[in-house]
Design a protein around this motif. Sequence first.
Motif, short mmCIF file in Angstrom:
data_model
loop_
_atom_site.label_atom_id
_atom_site.label_comp_id
_atom_site.label_asym_id
_atom_site.label_seq_id
_atom_site.Cartn_x
_atom_site.Cartn_y
_atom_site.Cartn_z
N ASN A 60 0.86 -1.20 0.00
CA ASN A 60 0.00 0.00 0.00
C ASN A 60 0.89 1.24 0.00
O ASN A 60 2.10 1.14 0.14
N GLY A 61 0.27 2.40 -0.12
CA GLY A 61 1.04 3.65 -0.20
C GLY A 61 1.72 4.00 1.11
O GLY A 61 2.81 4.58 1.12
N THR A 62 1.06 3.68 2.22
CA THR A 62 1.65 3.97 3.53
C THR A 62 2.94 3.15 3.71
O THR A 62 3.96 3.68 4.17
N LEU A 65 5.86 4.64 1.78
CA LEU A 65 6.52 5.74 2.50
C LEU A 65 7.40 5.20 3.63
O LEU A 65 8.54 5.64 3.81
N THR A 86 -2.34 17.47 4.20
CA THR A 86 -2.25 16.20 3.47
C THR A 86 -3.02 15.14 4.22
O THR A 86 -3.53 15.36 5.32
N PHE A 87 -3.08 13.96 3.59
CA PHE A 87 -3.63 12.78 4.25
C PHE A 87 -2.66 12.32 5.33
O PHE A 87 -1.45 12.47 5.20
N ALA A 89 -1.28 9.66 6.39
CA ALA A 89 -0.23 8.64 6.22
C ALA A 89 1.17 9.24 6.16
O ALA A 89 2.13 8.66 6.67
N THR A 90 1.27 10.41 5.54
CA THR A 90 2.57 11.04 5.35
C THR A 90 3.27 11.27 6.69
O THR A 90 4.43 10.91 6.88
N VAL A 132 4.21 16.35 -0.99
CA VAL A 132 3.04 15.57 -1.41
C VAL A 132 2.48 16.24 -2.66
O VAL A 132 2.24 17.45 -2.65
N ASP A 158 5.72 11.94 -2.10
CA ASP A 158 4.46 11.23 -1.87
C ASP A 158 3.58 11.48 -3.09
O ASP A 158 2.94 12.51 -3.23
N CYS A 160 1.03 9.60 -4.13
CA CYS A 160 -0.17 8.77 -4.05
C CYS A 160 -1.34 9.38 -4.82
O CYS A 160 -2.29 8.69 -5.16
N GLN A 161 -1.30 10.70 -5.08
CA GLN A 161 -2.45 11.35 -5.72
C GLN A 161 -2.14 11.88 -7.12
O GLN A 161 -3.02 12.48 -7.73
N SER A 187 0.22 4.87 -4.19
CA SER A 187 -0.80 3.97 -3.65
C SER A 187 -1.71 3.52 -4.78
O SER A 187 -2.03 4.31 -5.66
N LYS A 192 -7.78 5.72 -6.02
CA LYS A 192 -6.70 6.55 -6.55
C LYS A 192 -6.75 6.56 -8.08
O LYS A 192 -7.43 5.74 -8.69
N GLY A 200 -2.78 -1.80 -2.56
CA GLY A 200 -1.55 -1.98 -3.32
C GLY A 200 -0.75 -0.69 -3.29
O GLY A 200 -1.28 0.37 -2.96
C1 LIG Z 1 -3.80 7.48 -0.20
C2 LIG Z 1 -2.65 8.23 0.30
C3 LIG Z 1 -1.65 7.62 1.07
C4 LIG Z 1 -1.74 6.21 1.60
O1 LIG Z 1 -1.99 5.21 0.68
P1 LIG Z 1 -2.60 3.82 1.19
O2 LIG Z 1 -2.43 2.93 0.01
O3 LIG Z 1 -4.02 4.05 1.54
O4 LIG Z 1 -1.78 3.37 2.35
C5 LIG Z 1 -0.55 8.38 1.45
N1 LIG Z 1 -0.44 9.67 1.10
C6 LIG Z 1 -1.39 10.30 0.39
C7 LIG Z 1 -1.20 11.74 0.04
C8 LIG Z 1 -2.52 9.60 -0.04
O5 LIG Z 1 -3.47 10.25 -0.73
#
Ligand SMILES: *Cc1c(COP(=O)(O)O)cnc(C)c1O
Length: 376
Positions: A60-62, A65, A86-87, A89-90, A132, A158, A160-161, A187, A192, A200
């Motif tokens: 996954n995206g987390t 990172l 940001t979300f 996770a960062t 990000v 980051d 992910c977006q 991510s 996404k 994933g």
């Molecule tokens: C979605 C997202 C993540 C985390 O991704 P996951 O796959 O849900 O763990 C991290 N950073 C940003 C900016 C995101 O949008």
Amino acid sequence: MKKLQMVDLRSQYLDIKAEIDKGIQEVIDSCAFINGAAVSGFQKELEQFLGVKHVIPCANGTDALQVSMMALDLKPGDEVITTSFTFIATAEVIALLKLVPVLVDVDPGTFNIDPAAIERAVTPKTKAIVPVHLFGQTAPMEEIMSIAAKHNLFVIEDNCQAIGSDYYFNDGTSKKAGTIGNIGCTSFFPSKNLGCYGDGGAIFTNDDDLAKQMRIVVNHGMTVRYYHDYIGVNSRLDSIQAAVLRVKLARLDEYASRRRRAADFYDNAFNNHPKLRVPVRYAKSSHVFHQYTLVTSGVDRKALIEYLGSKEIPAMIYYPVPMHMQKAYLDPRYKPGDFPVTEHLCETVFSLPMHTELDPEQLTYITHHVLEFLNR
Ligand SMILES: *Cc1c(COP(=O)(O)O)cnc(C)c1O
């Protein structure tokens, strides 16, 4: 009219069903559920698409990172600069690894991290910057890379977006978002821009040594089978998810243009409205519109979202709480008022449905009702 959703995964699936079903069935027939041919095939295709030397798939995206920061061998107490808008996770992985998240404010137009604020936040303890690429636009990477070079810092993007977004350098060359810093993370969460049918993620780098180290970290810190030289994690992309991603990667550019078409429609409807500011298009990046986010002024946002809900139009607030005001991240270093741009955005933004399947009838209906509320 088709039912409105923030993201319409079902309509998208129906459009590519034959290919998706075939890809998933092939994985089941092969029973190579972990590290199968679909994973290595997808990895190569993504390397080619991004123009990057190494893609390391992960869970996954987390994790992407976290694995990046583990591979860079950052030590407890090292400072990592990231954005307050940001979300979670960062900042989460920074805190989990006992590193110190150092927050900086964002640009009010693009919502992306402000390079001047990064420069002010650098201390002798700073080791890395995590920009990000929020809502689908690349952060000002040229400025960020020059700050990093000046202070000898790592840059972890980051992404992910913003997968698929192009960043344009002053010299006229361009690179894909996520391939400019030392490491890029993405991510494949279903909603996404490049989403699979579960969890994933992936990590990108052009650095051979870092790639090698990250492949070790995602595989339990294992160098030779059952010999563990490092403390690692278990983070893999399932073959079934890779099969889905191969089908969607082949369409990613087409999907981005469909999102841009929807954004253009929204822009045309809302441009020049005194109570709305449409998303600012940053000249140095293409926009892949992960979200279409408007800034309101003089609007009762809660009432607007409730009104839209009563018309079956979903709308979301990304993000309602600045990082430094999240309960788990409260820190005596920070107080309300420290990040005025982020705090203002958290109070005023809202996002409308944005996906690959929006049609003119739906867009007309959405814009009509937003304007109806604002003009009454
Ligand atoms: C979605 C997202 C993540 C985390 O991704 P996951 O796959 O849900 O763990 C991290 N950073 C940003 C900016 C995101 O949008």
